[in-house]
Motif scaffolding. Structure first.
Motif: not given
Ligand SMILES: [Zn+2]
Length: 170
Positions: A37, A89, A92
């Motif tokens: 990300c 993760h 997020c």
């Protein structure tokens, strides 16, 4: 100039002053790619031990495999990477909204023409309601894609922004 561009110039001057990696080859030396990300709290090189020149790091909102497909194909077919690590993760931003919310925000802040543009493109912001299932879904998406060779190992992970630890999901 802004404070941000000032920072860029100052810090880059320091970086370049001791830079000695100009000899590295274009293809990643360790032949793998990391998809993670864009979250500002993730430092992939430090967190999972990627030295300069070793791997491709592809980043987008949510570590979306679908969104990253173009870069993944380039990484593999043109530059020889042979393994994929997909890392989403905790905490997020993509867990916090649905497409309709993003469309409403665009309409509110950018106006009707902007949201019409989104609609005409049928743009999917690719949010996900649950983290670990989203990792599994994206790994499945890549494994099922005719654009990814069948012998490429693909693993899916969650990085915990609270602890710095990674956990294997699939
Ligand atoms: Zn994120």
């Amino acid at each position: 100039m802004t404070a941000i561009t000032d920072n860029l110039e100052t810090k880059n001057r320091d970086y370049a002053a001791t830079f000695d990696k100009g000899h590295l080859a274009l293809p990643p030396a360790k032949k793998y790619l990391v998809l993670t990300c864009m979250d500002a709290r993730i430092d992939p090189a430090a967190a999972i031990g990627i030295d300069l020149g070793d791997a491709h790091i592809i980043r987008n909102a949510g570590a979306s495999a679908k969104d990253a497909l173009r870069s993944i194909v380039i990484s593999q077919q043109l530059l020889g990477t042979r393994e994929i690590l997909l890392i989403k993760h905790t905490d997020c931003g993509m867990l916090t909204f649905e497409n309709k919310d993003a469309y409403a925000l665009v309409e509110k802040s950018l106006g009707t023409q902007a949201v019409e543009d989104l609609k005409s493109k049928n743009l999917d912001f690719l949010p996900f309601p649950l983290l670990e299932p989203a990792v599994q879904d994206d790994v499945e998406f890549l494994k099922g894609s005719p654009l990814i060779p069948e012998d490429v190992p693909i693993s899916g992970w969650v990085y915990e922004v609270e602890t710095g630890r990674v956990k294997k999901i699939v």
